[in-house]
Design an enzyme around this catalytic site. Sequence first.
Site, PDB file in Angstrom:
ATOM      1  N   ASP A  63      57.251  38.931  47.908  1.00 16.63           N
ATOM      2  CA  ASP A  63      58.123  39.826  48.738  1.00 16.63           C
ATOM      3  C   ASP A  63      57.347  40.376  49.786  1.00 16.63           C
ATOM      4  OD1 ASP A  63      56.238  41.350  47.187  1.00 16.63           O
ATOM      5  OD2 ASP A  63      57.803  42.556  46.405  1.00 16.63           O
ATOM      6  N   GLU A  64      56.167  40.404  49.970  1.00 15.86           N
ATOM      7  CA  GLU A  64      55.128  40.919  51.038  1.00 15.86           C
ATOM      8  C   GLU A  64      55.777  40.518  52.533  1.00 15.86           C
ATOM      9  OE1 GLU A  64      51.253  41.481  50.244  1.00 15.86           O
ATOM     10  OE2 GLU A  64      51.368  41.962  48.069  1.00 15.86           O
TER      11      GLU A  64
ATOM     12  N   TYR B 247      47.169  38.225  54.580  1.00 12.11           N
ATOM     13  CA  TYR B 247      47.806  37.283  53.349  1.00 12.11           C
ATOM     14  C   TYR B 247      49.333  37.251  53.547  1.00 12.11           C
ATOM     15  CZ  TYR B 247      50.192  36.951  49.011  1.00 12.11           C
ATOM     16  OH  TYR B 247      51.064  36.371  47.881  1.00 12.11           O
ATOM     17  N   SER B 248      50.100  38.557  53.904  1.00 10.18           N
ATOM     18  CA  SER B 248      51.606  38.086  53.894  1.00 10.18           C
ATOM     19  C   SER B 248      51.976  37.443  55.061  1.00 10.18           C
ATOM     20  CB  SER B 248      52.313  39.190  53.571  1.00 10.18           C
ATOM     21  OG  SER B 248      51.706  40.137  54.528  1.00 10.18           O
TER      22      SER B 248
HETATM   23  P1  NAD Z   1      45.860  33.201  41.717  1.00 13.35           P
HETATM   24  O1  NAD Z   1      45.029  33.812  43.090  1.00 13.35           O
HETATM   25  O2  NAD Z   1      45.679  33.911  40.546  1.00 13.35           O
HETATM   26  O3  NAD Z   1      45.726  31.757  41.550  1.00 13.35           O
HETATM   27  C1  NAD Z   1      45.787  30.824  42.777  1.00 13.35           C
HETATM   28  C2  NAD Z   1      45.396  29.596  42.441  1.00 13.35           C
HETATM   29  O4  NAD Z   1      45.450  28.493  43.459  1.00 13.35           O
HETATM   30  C3  NAD Z   1      44.128  29.440  41.920  1.00 13.35           C
HETATM   31  O5  NAD Z   1      43.879  28.648  40.648  1.00 13.35           O
HETATM   32  C4  NAD Z   1      43.228  28.746  42.750  1.00 13.35           C
HETATM   33  O6  NAD Z   1      42.136  28.134  42.144  1.00 13.35           O
HETATM   34  C5  NAD Z   1      44.391  27.695  43.483  1.00 13.35           C
HETATM   35  N1  NAD Z   1      43.915  27.487  44.727  1.00 13.35           N
HETATM   36  C6  NAD Z   1      43.518  28.400  45.707  1.00 13.35           C
HETATM   37  N2  NAD Z   1      43.278  27.647  47.029  1.00 13.35           N
HETATM   38  C7  NAD Z   1      43.611  26.240  46.509  1.00 13.35           C
HETATM   39  C8  NAD Z   1      43.361  25.254  47.515  1.00 13.35           C
HETATM   40  N3  NAD Z   1      42.987  25.196  48.702  1.00 13.35           N
HETATM   41  N4  NAD Z   1      43.731  24.012  46.798  1.00 13.35           N
HETATM   42  C9  NAD Z   1      44.122  23.915  45.480  1.00 13.35           C
HETATM   43  N5  NAD Z   1      44.320  25.073  44.853  1.00 13.35           N
HETATM   44  C10 NAD Z   1      43.796  26.008  45.447  1.00 13.35           C
HETATM   45  O7  NAD Z   1      47.480  33.507  42.296  1.00 13.35           O
HETATM   46  P2  NAD Z   1      48.522  34.131  41.460  1.00 13.35           P
HETATM   47  O8  NAD Z   1      48.696  35.636  41.677  1.00 13.35           O
HETATM   48  O9  NAD Z   1      48.689  33.414  40.555  1.00 13.35           O
HETATM   49  O10 NAD Z   1      49.906  33.636  42.612  1.00 13.35           O
HETATM   50  C11 NAD Z   1      50.271  32.354  42.688  1.00 13.35           C
HETATM   51  C12 NAD Z   1      51.555  32.146  43.708  1.00 13.35           C
HETATM   52  O11 NAD Z   1      52.351  33.162  43.539  1.00 13.35           O
HETATM   53  C13 NAD Z   1      50.445  32.433  45.027  1.00 13.35           C
HETATM   54  O12 NAD Z   1      51.296  31.695  46.040  1.00 13.35           O
HETATM   55  C14 NAD Z   1      51.193  33.956  45.500  1.00 13.35           C
HETATM   56  O13 NAD Z   1      51.429  34.092  46.767  1.00 13.35           O
HETATM   57  C15 NAD Z   1      52.547  33.686  44.806  1.00 13.35           C
HETATM   58  N6  NAD Z   1      52.850  35.198  44.377  1.00 13.35           N
HETATM   59  C16 NAD Z   1      52.155  36.097  43.581  1.00 13.35           C
HETATM   60  C17 NAD Z   1      52.628  37.335  43.083  1.00 13.35           C
HETATM   61  C18 NAD Z   1      51.528  38.055  42.175  1.00 13.35           C
HETATM   62  O14 NAD Z   1      52.209  39.041  41.757  1.00 13.35           O
HETATM   63  N7  NAD Z   1      50.457  37.724  41.775  1.00 13.35           N
HETATM   64  C19 NAD Z   1      53.832  37.789  43.363  1.00 13.35           C
HETATM   65  C20 NAD Z   1      54.585  36.840  44.114  1.00 13.35           C
HETATM   66  C21 NAD Z   1      54.197  35.542  44.565  1.00 13.35           C
HETATM   67  O1  DAU Z   2      54.267  42.039  46.016  1.00 12.08           O
HETATM   68  C1  DAU Z   2      53.784  40.672  45.293  1.00 12.08           C
HETATM   69  C2  DAU Z   2      52.339  40.630  45.800  1.00 12.08           C
HETATM   70  O2  DAU Z   2      51.667  41.529  44.659  1.00 12.08           O
HETATM   71  C3  DAU Z   2      51.787  39.338  45.592  1.00 12.08           C
HETATM   72  O3  DAU Z   2      52.035  38.493  46.741  1.00 12.08           O
HETATM   73  C4  DAU Z   2      50.092  39.306  45.758  1.00 12.08           C
HETATM   74  O4  DAU Z   2      49.562  37.818  45.624  1.00 12.08           O
HETATM   75  C5  DAU Z   2      49.600  40.311  44.733  1.00 12.08           C
HETATM   76  O5  DAU Z   2      48.243  40.280  44.742  1.00 12.08           O
HETATM   77  C6  DAU Z   2      50.417  41.527  44.639  1.00 12.08           C
HETATM   78  O6  DAU Z   2      49.884  42.194  45.719  1.00 12.08           O
HETATM   79  P1  DAU Z   2      49.474  43.890  45.906  1.00 12.08           P
HETATM   80  O7  DAU Z   2      48.618  44.095  46.871  1.00 12.08           O
HETATM   81  O8  DAU Z   2      50.668  44.573  45.678  1.00 12.08           O
HETATM   82  O9  DAU Z   2      48.855  43.856  44.553  1.00 12.08           O
HETATM   83  P2  DAU Z   2      47.382  44.721  44.057  1.00 12.08           P
HETATM   84  O10 DAU Z   2      47.349  44.611  42.663  1.00 12.08           O
HETATM   85  O11 DAU Z   2      46.278  44.220  44.833  1.00 12.08           O
HETATM   86  O12 DAU Z   2      47.627  46.042  44.286  1.00 12.08           O
HETATM   87  C7  DAU Z   2      48.725  46.848  43.781  1.00 12.08           C
HETATM   88  C8  DAU Z   2      48.787  48.203  44.340  1.00 12.08           C
HETATM   89  O13 DAU Z   2      47.642  48.993  43.842  1.00 12.08           O
HETATM   90  C9  DAU Z   2      48.697  48.345  45.580  1.00 12.08           C
HETATM   91  O14 DAU Z   2      49.548  49.258  46.156  1.00 12.08           O
HETATM   92  C10 DAU Z   2      47.318  48.760  46.017  1.00 12.08           C
HETATM   93  C11 DAU Z   2      46.792  49.473  44.830  1.00 12.08           C
HETATM   94  N1  DAU Z   2      45.444  49.206  44.495  1.00 12.08           N
HETATM   95  C12 DAU Z   2      44.951  48.082  44.215  1.00 12.08           C
HETATM   96  C13 DAU Z   2      43.555  47.832  43.929  1.00 12.08           C
HETATM   97  C14 DAU Z   2      42.933  46.611  43.431  1.00 12.08           C
HETATM   98  C15 DAU Z   2      44.752  50.443  44.297  1.00 12.08           C
HETATM   99  O15 DAU Z   2      45.181  51.498  44.555  1.00 12.08           O
HETATM  100  N2  DAU Z   2      43.223  50.170  43.875  1.00 12.08           N
HETATM  101  C16 DAU Z   2      42.803  49.113  43.517  1.00 12.08           C
HETATM  102  O16 DAU Z   2      41.602  48.819  43.248  1.00 12.08           O
END
Ligand code: NAD
Ligand code: DAU
Length: 378
Positions: A136-137, A184-185
Amino acid sequence: MKRTIIITGGAGFIGSHVVRLFVNKYPEYKIINLDKLTYAGNLANLKDVEDKPNYKFVKADICDFDTVYKLVCDEHVDGIIHLAAESHVDRSIKDPFTFAKTNVMGTLSLLQAAKLYWESLPEKWEGKRFYHISTDEVYGALEITHPEGIKPPFSTKASSGEHHLAYGENFFTEDLKYQPHSPYSAAKASSDHFVRSFHDTYGMPTIVTNCSNNYGPYQFPEKLIPLFINNIRHRKPLPVYGKGENVRDWLYVEDHARAIDLIFHEGKVAETYNIGGFNEWKNIDLIKVLINTVDRLLSREEGADMDLITYVTDRAGHDLRYAIDSSKLQKELGWEPSLQFEEGIEKTVRWYLENQDWMDNVTSGDYQKYYEQMYKDR
Ligand code: NAD
Ligand code: DAU
């Protein structure tokens, strides 16, 4: 029906839940987990499925076009579910190049490999699917117009819990223009555009979904929830960015995996679906819930660890509010989150506390030896 599906990033947080769901639910499919095993990849996340006959792990970089193309051809792959990415906003601020390389060029490499193979087949795109998991970012940030919270326009089983407030009247819908703020986004937005361009230019059957913040087991402890649970356990400071007033919309990771399964099989080609929890929380309120829950589960006095809260310098370009409107997915495919947040957070905190070995392996760096120990000779 037999299918061969590559799931990229399957050793990461969300990917491991998607791999587990597909391997267990579809024994007739061959599931190939393609992962580079960066710092975020941990094969121990998949211990319970690693010996299943329909599961295969391939250590590879999605940016390595030749390897990816060969794998797609050799395995006769007909579906790709693409999760591999650099995913942490704070890291993207320090090192944007790695994010552009993996998230943009890696996605392009996968798209091109699939295109060349699928176009070479007599049936071409028939029965094929390239499903790109995004965030969503990409939509940027929403305003907080109601700091005290208002009744949101939608509700689901999962959002009918006690909290369920919205902090503004606007939500991310699928037709919003992209306005990414972090490297990132920006990289994810660019990859989304490439995916759509492969549909519009070549006719590739693509789907994109944009999901809100996930939480649950196996999340790398650089992200807010696992980091803070571990810090509370060890009575270490909790670094709250800015005033802790930023809002995120939290979804239990298994609900995201269920949505991915549904959309992969039943979603309409070329469509975008937003996936969210209908579950907005200000960071500081969420952190207080975490403290109370960890304290209670460790038999400490509830709230005893509130003094660990430490306000620190805000994240650069910190998006104020994310809130997803996933009513399209609800109406068209019948998906909704299954867990109330209170239940999901309890389950999550309990999991991290009961799996301290997993956490210790990650924080010590030992998890990176798992591949050598388990896979080297396979
Ligand atoms: P994560 O960082 O936990 O895992 C990423 C995985 O991708 C890891 O296993 C890593 O080894 C692999 N990877 C990274 N670079 C690579 C490369 N060059 N080749 C092959 N593998 C590679 O990520 P996540 O939080 O599980 O997110 C997964 C997907 O979902 C991402 O595309 C992220 O943008 C998306 N997403 C995450 C969230 C969230 O809240 N975590 C929300 C919405 C969308
Ligand atoms: O919205 C989806 C996204 O959510 C995904 O696309 C990303 O991969 C995932 O990392 C996540 O992004 P955020 O930046 O929202 O998540 P994070 O857990 O890093 O942070 C959540 C919120 O907490 C954000 O407002 C920043 C804040 N934060 C985070 C950390 C790590 C803190 O205040 N202190 C911290 O140490």
